[in-house]
Design a protein around this motif. Structure first.
Motif, PDB file in Angstrom:
ATOM      1  N   ARG A   1      18.096  18.300  66.318  1.00 49.81           N
ATOM      2  CA  ARG A   1      16.487  18.046  66.721  1.00 49.81           C
ATOM      3  C   ARG A   1      15.592  19.313  66.079  1.00 49.81           C
ATOM      4  O   ARG A   1      14.798  19.368  65.624  1.00 49.81           O
ATOM      5  N   ALA A   2      16.406  20.389  66.610  1.00 50.06           N
ATOM      6  CA  ALA A   2      15.791  21.718  66.442  1.00 50.06           C
ATOM      7  C   ALA A   2      15.732  22.148  64.851  1.00 50.06           C
ATOM      8  O   ALA A   2      14.697  22.495  64.236  1.00 50.06           O
TER       9      ALA A   2
ATOM     10  N   GLU B   1      13.178  22.810  76.701  1.00 47.14           N
ATOM     11  CA  GLU B   1      14.071  22.567  75.431  1.00 47.14           C
ATOM     12  C   GLU B   1      14.075  23.537  74.359  1.00 47.14           C
ATOM     13  O   GLU B   1      15.050  23.804  73.849  1.00 47.14           O
TER      14      GLU B   1
ATOM     15  N   ASP C   1      30.159  16.705  73.681  1.00 50.04           N
ATOM     16  CA  ASP C   1      29.139  16.282  73.773  1.00 50.04           C
ATOM     17  C   ASP C   1      29.005  14.837  73.494  1.00 50.04           C
ATOM     18  O   ASP C   1      28.138  14.077  74.047  1.00 50.04           O
ATOM     19  N   LEU C   2      29.542  14.189  72.547  1.00 47.93           N
ATOM     20  CA  LEU C   2      29.470  12.745  72.243  1.00 47.93           C
ATOM     21  C   LEU C   2      30.014  12.077  73.376  1.00 47.93           C
ATOM     22  O   LEU C   2      29.566  10.876  73.548  1.00 47.93           O
TER      23      LEU C   2
ATOM     24  N   GLU D   1      26.903  28.133  74.079  1.00 45.61           N
ATOM     25  CA  GLU D   1      27.172  27.174  74.373  1.00 45.61           C
ATOM     26  C   GLU D   1      27.673  25.934  73.181  1.00 45.61           C
ATOM     27  O   GLU D   1      27.683  24.931  73.440  1.00 45.61           O
TER      28      GLU D   1
ATOM     29  N   PHE E   1       9.748  24.631  68.027  1.00 45.99           N
ATOM     30  CA  PHE E   1      10.071  23.089  67.804  1.00 45.99           C
ATOM     31  C   PHE E   1       9.109  22.421  68.334  1.00 45.99           C
ATOM     32  O   PHE E   1       8.996  22.129  69.669  1.00 45.99           O
TER      33      PHE E   1
ATOM     34  N   LEU F   1      26.068  21.964  61.090  1.00 44.28           N
ATOM     35  CA  LEU F   1      25.658  20.785  61.908  1.00 44.28           C
ATOM     36  C   LEU F   1      25.010  19.652  61.348  1.00 44.28           C
ATOM     37  O   LEU F   1      25.415  18.487  61.537  1.00 44.28           O
TER      38      LEU F   1
ATOM     39  N   SER G   1      30.741  19.477  78.757  1.00 44.58           N
ATOM     40  CA  SER G   1      29.436  19.502  78.082  1.00 44.58           C
ATOM     41  C   SER G   1      28.145  19.596  79.155  1.00 44.58           C
ATOM     42  O   SER G   1      27.114  20.032  78.908  1.00 44.58           O
TER      43      SER G   1
ATOM     44  N   ARG H   1      20.365  18.582  70.714  1.00 45.99           N
ATOM     45  CA  ARG H   1      19.300  19.482  70.897  1.00 45.99           C
ATOM     46  C   ARG H   1      19.110  20.458  69.530  1.00 45.99           C
ATOM     47  O   ARG H   1      18.086  20.592  68.944  1.00 45.99           O
ATOM     48  N   ALA H   2      20.456  20.906  69.198  1.00 47.13           N
ATOM     49  CA  ALA H   2      20.250  21.614  67.800  1.00 47.13           C
ATOM     50  C   ALA H   2      20.019  20.853  66.655  1.00 47.13           C
ATOM     51  O   ALA H   2      19.398  21.639  65.681  1.00 47.13           O
TER      52      ALA H   2
ATOM     53  N   SER I   1      12.403  22.968  62.624  1.00 45.98           N
ATOM     54  CA  SER I   1      12.254  24.046  61.777  1.00 45.98           C
ATOM     55  C   SER I   1      13.437  24.631  61.296  1.00 45.98           C
ATOM     56  O   SER I   1      14.217  25.319  62.452  1.00 45.98           O
TER      57      SER I   1
ATOM     58  N   HIS J   1      22.075  27.922  72.365  1.00 44.15           N
ATOM     59  CA  HIS J   1      23.267  27.043  71.737  1.00 44.15           C
ATOM     60  C   HIS J   1      24.241  27.786  71.457  1.00 44.15           C
ATOM     61  O   HIS J   1      25.367  27.258  71.467  1.00 44.15           O
TER      62      HIS J   1
ATOM     63  N   GLN K   1       7.180  29.760  64.764  1.00 46.92           N
ATOM     64  CA  GLN K   1       8.221  28.629  64.546  1.00 46.92           C
ATOM     65  C   GLN K   1       8.877  28.095  65.712  1.00 46.92           C
ATOM     66  O   GLN K   1      10.256  28.420  66.075  1.00 46.92           O
TER      67      GLN K   1
ATOM     68  N   SER L   1      22.587  16.382  74.409  1.00 44.68           N
ATOM     69  CA  SER L   1      23.668  17.523  74.511  1.00 44.68           C
ATOM     70  C   SER L   1      23.146  18.715  73.636  1.00 44.68           C
ATOM     71  O   SER L   1      22.266  18.603  72.665  1.00 44.68           O
ATOM     72  N   PRO L   2      23.476  19.923  74.027  1.00 41.22           N
ATOM     73  CA  PRO L   2      23.385  21.027  72.932  1.00 41.22           C
ATOM     74  C   PRO L   2      23.608  20.558  71.442  1.00 41.22           C
ATOM     75  O   PRO L   2      22.804  21.017  70.729  1.00 41.22           O
ATOM     76  N   THR L   3      24.425  19.944  71.278  1.00 44.41           N
ATOM     77  CA  THR L   3      24.457  19.741  69.632  1.00 44.41           C
ATOM     78  C   THR L   3      23.452  18.840  69.114  1.00 44.41           C
ATOM     79  O   THR L   3      22.724  18.913  68.001  1.00 44.41           O
TER      80      THR L   3
ATOM     81  N   ALA M   1      15.650  27.429  63.427  1.00 41.98           N
ATOM     82  CA  ALA M   1      16.950  26.837  63.955  1.00 41.98           C
ATOM     83  C   ALA M   1      17.920  27.757  63.553  1.00 41.98           C
ATOM     84  O   ALA M   1      18.847  28.345  64.406  1.00 41.98           O
TER      85      ALA M   1
ATOM     86  N   MET N   1       9.759  19.239  70.641  1.00 41.85           N
ATOM     87  CA  MET N   1      10.659  19.356  71.835  1.00 41.85           C
ATOM     88  C   MET N   1       9.793  19.875  73.134  1.00 41.85           C
ATOM     89  O   MET N   1       8.628  20.375  72.935  1.00 41.85           O
TER      90      MET N   1
ATOM     91  N   LEU O   1      24.795  12.182  72.880  1.00 43.05           N
ATOM     92  CA  LEU O   1      24.660  13.462  71.795  1.00 43.05           C
ATOM     93  C   LEU O   1      23.113  13.716  71.657  1.00 43.05           C
ATOM     94  O   LEU O   1      23.084  14.942  71.809  1.00 43.05           O
TER      95      LEU O   1
END
Lengths: 259, 318
Positions: free
Chosen positions: B192-193, A100, A117-118, A110, A93, B211, A124, B189-190, B197, A107, A91, B185-187, B201, A96, B182
């Motif tokens: 897309r993770a 990554e 993040d935005l 952090e 990703f 999320l 961030s 990436r999470a 899957s 995650h 499993q 960023s960690p968010t 994730a 990526m 975004l």
């Protein structure tokens, strides 16, 4: 060892439509110990893993992580407490990069505010930088540092197995569940994974392993638990278990053992 | 996508906003440009929700409707400045997205598509039927934003078309910058993770429902602001802004350009905004063409136009 076990299963069981897939299984894994779960196909090994890691909710019994009852917590909460796993059918990703994939394991360390993040705030960026450094170090440890920028889907099977271990390590696990880490790997790759697992255990992580490669299991396990039809039929050190008549019967069929 | 893709997208977009007017044959094209930017903003929100988080909404026009009617109603009824009404609309949209998404996104599968479809239709019905407040299907006047007058006293005299062109262009740049932040960023990436899957994730500690909810709320704010800008520049709005066709339009724009890429989504918005302006005959068959575009893209260019072309050029993916 006198230390308290990091992982303790107490009478764990689950039933699927009348079938007892796993029934009353108990054992413990201490820090730095490698415990293997073996048994014929359909013995309930992966089901057991899914209960421990929160994917299935156990029908009976308890899971304790470092003494704390964590039964039926959802997988992401378990992961945040240090119960991490890899999968039999990988499993990762796929789209990526390798780097990554491992960073995503950071995650939880952090999980800062979305707003930072935005707006790409310094907080961030700092977290992202730390995660990247940690991830690169882990990739080096599993020997994938040169593949860091490649898309994960393009890696060989053995490399993907190691990538999954690196991603799990990014979570700083207390307990690491490895579901057939050497399946589909050639002899060289298996040996690499061998070393990797031993090294992780040496750093104090409790390792629970499901593996079909018996040579590997006998070589690296401190303790072996044997499942058949969802029940624990034997346990002990590799030498004891491999001599156990019940184990031989389960693997070779009852007549052979009796004869 | 790395830093250079982010920089390239932002620079390309900034250059486009700044230089395109040099080629405008008439003032009318400022208006078309502003429309493209407004649609581009909404579609950028779709990229976050669908392209990255893998969730589908068929009711995003509902949020655009909330944003639009916030600007129409709040200044008249509560004396709120139209500029602040944009934020009010965004807050209401975010709250509604939260309330709708929270129970729905705990479920696996495409339940959000169905729930958001219902939500969009409800919003559209309220706007059509609450005649005392919204004046119903005939539409309602929207007050002047007033920023152009302020700029004029400061010595910057723009025509109405020019003002909205550059104002919407700047907001779109801001929206694209936020979305691209975004992504890396960690968010992001999470997100897309979990798209890659969900099981994996969760086992790396990602709170999947939470999320997805965040992505839904963020994209609702994009749609809401886009609706506000549309209402303010037209100074008039009808409930069509919240209609089902507008929701489908947003998704089609994103899918056409490339739902995983901000640049692609804006390209898709540009094409499908320009077409009906250039080929007026197209207006009659808009639904037919949207459907056709969707089908063709799904068959021939699964990733959308822009990522497919980039892949050809670079020989790799983004």
């Amino acid at each position: 060892m006198t230390t308290t076990p990091l992982l303790a299963l107490e009478g764990l069981g689950i039933t699927f439509g009348g079938l007892k897939a796993v029934n009353d299984v108990s054992f413990t894994v201490k820090p730095g110990e490698i415990v293997s779960v073996i048994g014929p196909n359909g013995a309930g090994k992966t089901t057991l893993f899914n209960m421990i890691s929160g994917i299935y909710t156990p029908g009976a019994g308890k899971v304790r992580l470092a003494g704390e009852d964590v039964t039926a917590l959802s997988p992401h909460l378990l992961a945040r407490r240090g119960m991490c796993r890899t999968f039999q059918n990988l499993q990762v990703f796929q789209t990526m990069t390798v780097l990554e994939n491992v960073i995503s394991g950071y995650h939880l360390q952090e999980s800062g505010s979305v707003l930072a993040d935005l707006l790409n705030l310094p907080a961030s960026r700092r977290r992202a930088k730390q995660a990247e450094e940690g991830a690169r170090a882990l990739l080096k440890r599993v020997g994938l540092d040169r593949a860091a920028e490649r898309e994960a889907g393009s890696l060989s099977y053995g490399s993907l197995k190691r990538l999954e271990i690196a991603r799990a390590m990014a979570l700083s696990p207390k307990v690491l569940l490895l579901d057939e880490p050497a399946a589909g790997c050639n002899a060289v790759e298996t040996e690499e994974i061998d070393h990797l697992i031993a090294e992780i255990a040496a750093s104090g992580v409790a390792i629970l392993l499901v593996e079909h490669d018996m040579k590997m299991v006998m070589r690296i396990s401190n303790h072996i638990v044997v499942l058949d039809h969802g029940e624990k039929i034997a346990e002990g050190d590799p030498a004891t278990v491999s001599q156990n008549p019940a184990v031989i019967a389960a693997y070779l069929g009852a007549e052979n053992a009796a004869g | 996508m790395n830093l250079s893709t982010k920089t390239a997208t932002l620079l390309g977009l900034a250059a486009l906003v700044a230089l395109a007017p040099l080629f405008f044959p008439s003032g009318f094209y400022y208006r078309v440009g502003a429309l493209i930017f407004v649609n581009g903003l909404a579609v950028t929100g779709i990229v976050i929700l669908t392209g990255w988080a893998g969730q589908i909404s068929l009711g995003h026009a509902g949020f655009a409707g909330i944003g639009a009617y916030a600007c129409a109603l709040a200044p008249v009824h509560w004396g709120i400045h139209p500029g602040l009404a944009i934020f009010l609309g965004a807050a209401v949209s975010a709250l509604l997205a939260f309330l709708v998404g929270r129970p729905i996104l705990r479920l696996k599968g495409y339940y959000l598509a169905v729930a958001s479809l219902g939500m969009g239709i409800l919003i559209s019905m309220v706007l059509n039927n609450e005649r005392d407040l919204t004046r119903g299907p005939d539409g309602i006047d929207v007050p002047e934003l007033g920023l152009r007058a302020v700029l004029k006293t400061a010595g910057l005299d723009l025509t109405n078309g020019q003002f909205w062109y550059f104002f919407c262009g700047l907001i779109l740049l801001l929206g694209a910058w936020i979305a691209l932040n975004l992504h890396d960023s960690p968010t992001g990436r999470a997100l897309r993770a979990l798209h890659g899957s969900e099981v994996a994730a969760r086992t790396v500690g990602i709170d999947v429902p939470r999320l997805k909810l965040q992505a839904f709320v963020i994209s609702a704010v994009y749609a809401s602001v886009s609706g506000s800008l549309l209402a303010l520049q037209n100074k008039f709005i009808t409930p069509d802004v919240a209609g089902f066709m507008h929701s489908v339009e947003m998704v089609t724009m994103a899918v056409l350009g490339g739902v995983g890429s901000v640049a692609g989504a804006i390209f898709g918005a540009a094409v499908l905004t320009l077409l009906p302006q250039v080929l007026t005959v197209f207006a009659e068959y808009e639904q037919l063409v949207l459907g056709l575009v969707m089908v063709l893209v799904m068959i021939f260019l699964r990733e959308g136009v822009v990522p497919s072309i980039l892949r050809k050029i670079r020989g790799t993916g983004e």
